[in-house]
Design an enzyme around this catalytic site. Sequence first.
Site, PDB file in Angstrom:
ATOM      1  N   GLY A 110      33.781  37.457 -15.022  1.00  0.00           N
ATOM      2  CA  GLY A 110      34.812  37.223 -14.017  1.00  0.00           C
ATOM      3  C   GLY A 110      35.878  36.265 -14.500  1.00  0.00           C
ATOM      4  O   GLY A 110      36.316  35.380 -13.772  1.00  0.00           O
ATOM      5  N   ASP A 133      21.025  43.417 -16.580  1.00  0.00           N
ATOM      6  CA  ASP A 133      21.376  42.567 -15.439  1.00  0.00           C
ATOM      7  C   ASP A 133      20.392  42.767 -14.289  1.00  0.00           C
ATOM      8  O   ASP A 133      20.505  43.716 -13.518  1.00  0.00           O
ATOM      9  CB  ASP A 133      22.797  42.874 -14.975  1.00  0.00           C
ATOM     10  CG  ASP A 133      23.233  41.968 -13.827  1.00  0.00           C
ATOM     11  OD1 ASP A 133      22.482  41.039 -13.486  1.00  0.00           O
ATOM     12  OD2 ASP A 133      24.348  42.194 -13.305  1.00  0.00           O
ATOM     13  N   ASP A 170      27.571  46.706 -20.785  1.00  0.00           N
ATOM     14  CA  ASP A 170      27.824  45.636 -19.823  1.00  0.00           C
ATOM     15  C   ASP A 170      27.149  45.951 -18.484  1.00  0.00           C
ATOM     16  O   ASP A 170      27.299  47.047 -17.949  1.00  0.00           O
ATOM     17  CB  ASP A 170      29.334  45.491 -19.617  1.00  0.00           C
ATOM     18  CG  ASP A 170      29.706  44.304 -18.746  1.00  0.00           C
ATOM     19  OD1 ASP A 170      29.019  43.269 -18.840  1.00  0.00           O
ATOM     20  OD2 ASP A 170      30.685  44.417 -17.984  1.00  0.00           O
ATOM     21  N   HIS A 171      26.392  44.993 -17.976  1.00  0.00           N
ATOM     22  CA  HIS A 171      25.723  45.117 -16.673  1.00  0.00           C
ATOM     23  C   HIS A 171      24.853  46.359 -16.577  1.00  0.00           C
ATOM     24  O   HIS A 171      24.919  47.101 -15.589  1.00  0.00           O
ATOM     25  CB  HIS A 171      26.749  45.092 -15.538  1.00  0.00           C
ATOM     26  CG  HIS A 171      27.352  43.754 -15.291  1.00  0.00           C
ATOM     27  ND1 HIS A 171      26.680  42.732 -14.641  1.00  0.00           N
ATOM     28  CD2 HIS A 171      28.567  43.245 -15.638  1.00  0.00           C
ATOM     29  CE1 HIS A 171      27.465  41.666 -14.590  1.00  0.00           C
ATOM     30  NE2 HIS A 171      28.605  41.948 -15.195  1.00  0.00           N
ATOM     31  N   GLU A 213      21.608  37.730 -17.246  1.00  0.00           N
ATOM     32  CA  GLU A 213      22.378  36.936 -16.296  1.00  0.00           C
ATOM     33  C   GLU A 213      21.450  36.214 -15.342  1.00  0.00           C
ATOM     34  O   GLU A 213      20.457  36.781 -14.881  1.00  0.00           O
ATOM     35  CB  GLU A 213      23.335  37.836 -15.509  1.00  0.00           C
ATOM     36  CG  GLU A 213      24.247  37.085 -14.547  1.00  0.00           C
ATOM     37  CD  GLU A 213      25.284  37.993 -13.898  1.00  0.00           C
ATOM     38  OE1 GLU A 213      25.402  37.957 -12.658  1.00  0.00           O
ATOM     39  OE2 GLU A 213      25.969  38.741 -14.631  1.00  0.00           O
ATOM     40  N   HIS A 264      34.308  38.372 -10.224  1.00  0.00           N
ATOM     41  CA  HIS A 264      34.695  39.694 -10.720  1.00  0.00           C
ATOM     42  C   HIS A 264      35.825  40.225  -9.845  1.00  0.00           C
ATOM     43  O   HIS A 264      35.744  40.179  -8.623  1.00  0.00           O
ATOM     44  CB  HIS A 264      33.515  40.663 -10.632  1.00  0.00           C
ATOM     45  CG  HIS A 264      32.442  40.406 -11.637  1.00  0.00           C
ATOM     46  ND1 HIS A 264      32.609  40.645 -12.981  1.00  0.00           N
ATOM     47  CD2 HIS A 264      31.177  39.942 -11.487  1.00  0.00           C
ATOM     48  CE1 HIS A 264      31.485  40.348 -13.623  1.00  0.00           C
ATOM     49  NE2 HIS A 264      30.611  39.914 -12.742  1.00  0.00           N
ATOM     50  N   GLY A 265      36.866  40.748 -10.477  1.00  0.00           N
ATOM     51  CA  GLY A 265      37.964  41.319  -9.706  1.00  0.00           C
ATOM     52  C   GLY A 265      39.131  40.358  -9.567  1.00  0.00           C
ATOM     53  O   GLY A 265      39.220  39.335 -10.247  1.00  0.00           O
ATOM     54  N   THR A 270      39.776  42.898 -15.476  1.00  0.00           N
ATOM     55  CA  THR A 270      40.639  43.231 -14.343  1.00  0.00           C
ATOM     56  C   THR A 270      42.118  43.032 -14.641  1.00  0.00           C
ATOM     57  O   THR A 270      42.933  43.944 -14.442  1.00  0.00           O
ATOM     58  CB  THR A 270      40.240  42.390 -13.115  1.00  0.00           C
ATOM     59  OG1 THR A 270      38.876  42.655 -12.792  1.00  0.00           O
ATOM     60  CG2 THR A 270      41.114  42.745 -11.922  1.00  0.00           C
TER      61      THR A 270
END
Length: 302
Positions: free
Chosen positions: A218, A103, A81-82, A133, A189-190, A242
Amino acid sequence: MLVTLKELVEDAKEKKYAVGSFNTPNLETLRAVIKAAEEVNSPVIVAHAEVHEDLIPLDVMGPIMIQEAKKAKVPVCVHLDHGSSFEQCVKAMKLGFTSVMYDASGKSFEDNVTETKEIVKIAHSLGISVEAELGHIFTSAVGGGEGRGPLGAEDFNSLDDAYTNPDSAKEFVERTNVDALAIAFGTTHGVYLTKPELDLNRITEIKNKIDIPFVMHGASGLSDEEYRTAINNGITKINYFTYMSMAGGTAISNFVKEMDEKNEAIFFHELALIAEEGIKQNVKGVLNTFLNQKVPLHVQPL
């Protein structure tokens, strides 16, 4: 059983459900996610986020993820991921990951196209899927963890500058040949500090231009209705971490309070198992929502 991202998201696209993708930076989270998927009978994606390298390195956690995926009773994709560098993506491929996300969304459109295209060439030659992305997904100051610091609507002249442009998405996919595209339409995100303003119609607008599997990053903290609308509009992979992690923390907090009231000793290994159960229950709930009442696929393992 270990499978590729392409297999999962293509089936999800056809049947209009979404596959959950969960970052698993330790053994307890990994076991919780796979157990949840087995109990719900859902395919699932377990991911190692490059930003979690300080928690556990890819070359330590990666082989464990692959081993557990192979043993699972449901289809499991092991995903980076990322990934922000060629080196990290190639390392994941060599370890046996069946999917990588490269990404370069923070770079110019042309750089994003050029670099992603090279990763796709390498990955596809090995039978590995690639996610990219386009656009800017907001990052909360609390638990965002994308490595770029907080990023909100106030950082752009308008939301159109932040959200994925449908015409750009079409050009990007045609030039890179990615298997899935993460698009920006207002998620964060978060932890959500305020109610998000989602442009769910933008998913449809992009889908009308280029009909491939789309990814929502997210995704924690949204309502069931928002999830289902996003899925019906074209989202086939949903990244969720998260609030899952918070569920594990809440389970530990409740257990500690209970043990303090009883004046009993607390052992670390008990905390790990308490967190695992809390995470598993949270993941089961969102997986049921993501399935959108569709029957998950059954594929042959790699």
